[in-house]
Enzyme design. Structure first.
Site, short mmCIF file in Angstrom:
data_model
loop_
_atom_site.label_atom_id
_atom_site.label_comp_id
_atom_site.label_asym_id
_atom_site.label_seq_id
_atom_site.Cartn_x
_atom_site.Cartn_y
_atom_site.Cartn_z
CG ASN A 1 0.17 -4.70 -8.32
OD1 ASN A 1 -0.20 -5.14 -9.41
ND2 ASN A 1 1.43 -4.69 -7.94
CG HIS B 1 -0.78 -3.23 -3.05
ND1 HIS B 1 -0.60 -4.54 -3.39
CD2 HIS B 1 0.34 -2.60 -3.48
CE1 HIS B 1 0.56 -4.71 -3.98
NE2 HIS B 1 1.16 -3.55 -4.04
CB CYS C 1 -1.20 -0.73 3.42
SG CYS C 1 -2.05 0.49 4.44
#
Length: 362
Positions: free
Chosen positions: A262, A264, A299
């Site tokens: 994804n 991240h 993040c």
């Protein structure tokens, strides 16, 4: 292991249906209707030949069929849960010569993905349904709770069962139970909450009736919980850590290998960051029994992260002596900590957590 007969043919290696002594190979020279030259194999050669035989048999069928045949897992007869076995590898163990909690968390993700694929969901790693792919939606974790009662050692085999079910209008719940395959002992349990997110806008979205119909047909008809006990630790709210924290590790940077499909930071990376600020004296004398993480913010690869930790004060005002409510853990004093991951500079919250540690058996 005893030598087993393998026949090398133009169709690839073929093995008899039974383990066959090499001395009996004469009667199999035309096994499967193919002229062959037989020789005995053992040990690693047998494993390599087995993989080659499966690959030859599935040639043209595709990688998915090959993976399904080699994977040590399957749906249970009722089709509502999935079990898979794993051997603990040498690179998956830590300083205590047992699997790390990161290893356990990765295996939980793996068996969850295998379950999704086995019921026909997307094989791209997102476990998405047809409606979700059409609308550009993905699943993301909002909470993870893991309890480990006995860590498996290098070379041991564990069996993991997983299933999913509804968790309100906003998401789903996935649970796991872990067994030592040799003894049948329950060595761990876990539960998680997942919400649906638009892959492009990164905004959360309700689970529509169409998606619910696609997902929950594969789920238990009545609630089934890995933690059925009242007031179990998976339900406990995690308070925000007071500032300043007693322990900290500042300036943690995601590696490229920490990014998932994804784009991240992978869920398991947060576990490692949380543990970075645990005091060394706890690492030397205790092992992690329970970890609970609430995921608050994604993040990215260029973020810098601070890991903060402090002992959690119990109801009696002490920072230790917390008694486990788990039926799998005998009464004992435990060390308990609160954790906070934040973006350096802005101090925006990424993750908050709680860990419980038991003394190492010496």
């Amino acid at each position: 292991m005893p030598a087993m007969l393998w026949c090398s043919t133009s169709r690839g290696p073929i093995r008899s249906r039974e383990a066959t002594p090499a001395a009996q190979c004469g009667r199999l020279r035309n096994w499967a209707g193919v002229r062959c030259a037989c020789k005995a194999f053992s040990g690693l050669e047998v494993a390599v030949a087995a993989a080659a035989a499966v690959a030859a048999r599935d040639k043209g069928v595709g990688e998915k069929a090959l993976a399904e045949r080699l994977r040590l897992g399957s749906l249970l007869p009722d089709g509502l849960s999935y079990k898979e076995c794993f051997i603990v590898r040498c690179y998956e163990v830590g300083i205590n010569k047992t699997a790390t909690v990161e290893t356990i968390a990765n295996l939980l993700q793996e068996v969850g993905g295998s379950h999704a694929q086995s019921v026909g969901f997307s094989t791209d790693g997102f476990a998405t349904t047809p409606t979700m792919r059409k609308l550009g939606l993905i699943w993301v974790t909002s909470r993870m709770h893991i309890e480990i009662y006995k860590y498996p050692a290098w070379g041991e085999v564990i069996e993991i069962e997983t299933w999913c079910q509804s968790d309100g209008r906003m998401g789903t719940r996935r649970d796991w139970i872990l067994w030592d395959l040799a003894t049948g002992e329950v060595i761990g349990r876990a539960t998680s909450k997942w919400v649906m997110m638009n892959e492009k806008t990164r905004k959360l979205q309700r689970v529509s009736d169409e998606v619910r119909e696609e997902v929950f047909v594969h789920c238990p008809r009545t609630p089934r919980l890995a933690f059925p006990e009242e007031n179990n630790g998976s339900l406990k709210k995690i308070p925000k850590l007071d500032n300043p924290a007693q322990y900290s590790r500042l300036g943690l940077v995601p590696r490229r290998a920490d990014l998932d499909m994804n784009q991240h930071v992978n869920n398991v990376t947060y576990i490692g960051w949380v543990l970075e600020s645990i005091p060394q004296e706890i690492i030397d004398t205790h092992e992690l029994q329970t970890i609970t993480l609430d995921y608050r913010r994604e993040c990215q690869h260029d973020d810098v992260v601070d890991s903060l930790t402090s002992p959690e004060v119990s109801e009696n005002g002490n920072t230790n002596g917390v008694v486990s409510s788990s039926p799998f853990v005998h009464d004992q004093d435990l060390q308990q900590f609160l954790h906070f991951l934040r973006l350096s500079g802005s101090s925006l919250e990424i993750n908050r957590g709680r860990t419980v540690w038991r003394k190492l058996a010496r």
